[in-house]
Write an enzyme that holds these catalytic residues in place. Sequence first.
Site, short mmCIF file in Angstrom:
data_model
loop_
_atom_site.label_atom_id
_atom_site.label_comp_id
_atom_site.label_asym_id
_atom_site.label_seq_id
_atom_site.Cartn_x
_atom_site.Cartn_y
_atom_site.Cartn_z
CE LYS A 1 34.71 32.71 55.71
NZ LYS A 1 35.31 31.92 54.61
CB VAL B 1 40.92 34.99 60.71
CG1 VAL B 1 40.68 36.49 60.83
CG2 VAL B 1 39.89 34.23 61.52
CB ILE C 1 46.79 38.89 57.33
CG1 ILE C 1 46.53 39.75 56.10
CG2 ILE C 1 47.28 39.75 58.48
CD1 ILE C 1 45.42 40.74 56.28
CD GLU D 1 32.23 32.89 46.13
OE1 GLU D 1 31.78 32.28 45.13
OE2 GLU D 1 33.40 32.76 46.53
CG ASP E 1 33.55 35.92 55.49
OD1 ASP E 1 33.91 34.76 55.24
OD2 ASP E 1 34.35 36.87 55.63
CE LYS F 1 36.95 35.63 57.01
NZ LYS F 1 37.16 36.46 55.79
N GLY G 1 42.21 34.80 48.26
CA GLY G 1 43.00 34.37 47.11
C GLY G 1 43.59 33.01 47.35
#
Length: 436
Positions: free
Chosen positions: A106, A133, A137, A191, A202, A206, A309
Amino acid sequence: MIEYRSIRVGLLGAGSVGSQVARLLLDHSDELAQRIGARIELVGIAVRDLDAERDAELPRELLTTDSDALILGSDIVIELMGGIEPARTLMLQAIASGADVVTGNKALIAQHGPELFAAAEQVGAQLSYEAAVAGAIPIIRPLRDSLAGDRVDRILGIVNGTTNFILDRMDQTGATLEDALATATELGYAEADPTADIGGYDAAQKAAILASLAFHTSVPVEAVHREGITEISAAQVDSARRAGYVVKLLAICERLTDGETGEEGVSARVYPALVPRSHPLAAVHGGNNAVFVEASAAGPLMFYGAGAGGVQTASAVLGDLVAIARRHVIGGPGTAESTHAALPVLEIGRITTRYAITLEVADEPGVLEQIARTFADHGVSVEQLQQTVDEGSDRATLVIGTHEAKESALAETVAALVQSPVVASLASVLRVEGAV
């Protein structure tokens, strides 16, 4: 019967996502071959350290540190290294060699997308990035393909699972931000350095990608207004709950038309906002992501699922891989990006939104009149006001909800309230989004 030659795939990176992609390619090679009409051959996996631990057991003979040779021997290159360099250089090298590219990077797409897309278009290569992104999904392909003939007006997205987990835990348990972050770290949602997540960086990357796709224009990440969740308190979340709202970190991409000049532009922004509990996004819990799309013809659409994941994101990578591999079998050039509208990216002050403002004021006659005058002086209308007074105290708490107004006027109102002699403190300011 499969007659097409094997399609050679080179994988750059074997982290949590890369190792799962490799495992799935090896375990399901026969099934993928039937879907594609050709066999996928994983010819190598470029890594920095041949002896590092992996999330999946991979054949030692596939590992290599020679990424240049791997690229030259591949029809399709999957880049899952992350970061800007050397990923950018290697992707450009792959495209120049005639390979198609799949990536989940990304940061790279948000910062160097136009350069990469132009390089791919020049040679007829395909560059796909569904995994960049919202993890598993499917949102990139629907925006790029399914809704290409429609007019997307607005996107509201929960696109960072770490912050959604934190805010959801604060809402469900009353935890502080610090305690919720500690839990997120323990469970692997955050993290060791959570700055990119809780600082909104982040989500901003996106948002830049989604806005560029939705509005067919180039939206650089530097043009995305960004606010994180670091200032969100347990008191704010509790107040939101009692008022029928939930706090979510939203990525918002919106097509705007100036009512006076008729100028059309786009806005891309990230900030924590109050979302009515009746809105579908309010029901997105834990580390899940969701993207709510409002299109002129299709109407409201919602995409929901795991936003991160290893194996979940690997699913998106393999979806891109299968689509590209099918094109190899059928023939034809790659699909170019539709980013030719060249709409201006408007500053945050041009958007229209609503504020929920919490003030500590002196509990004495004339205060409400002065507060109301401040709003009127800046052209902002008050929709609702709630006042509470602690027994035995000389101060009152005002919770003020505004009607829709320009962000610039709302911000100026808040600045004036802070300077008002009747205001003891500004306890909270949150935008209200997602009215249903």
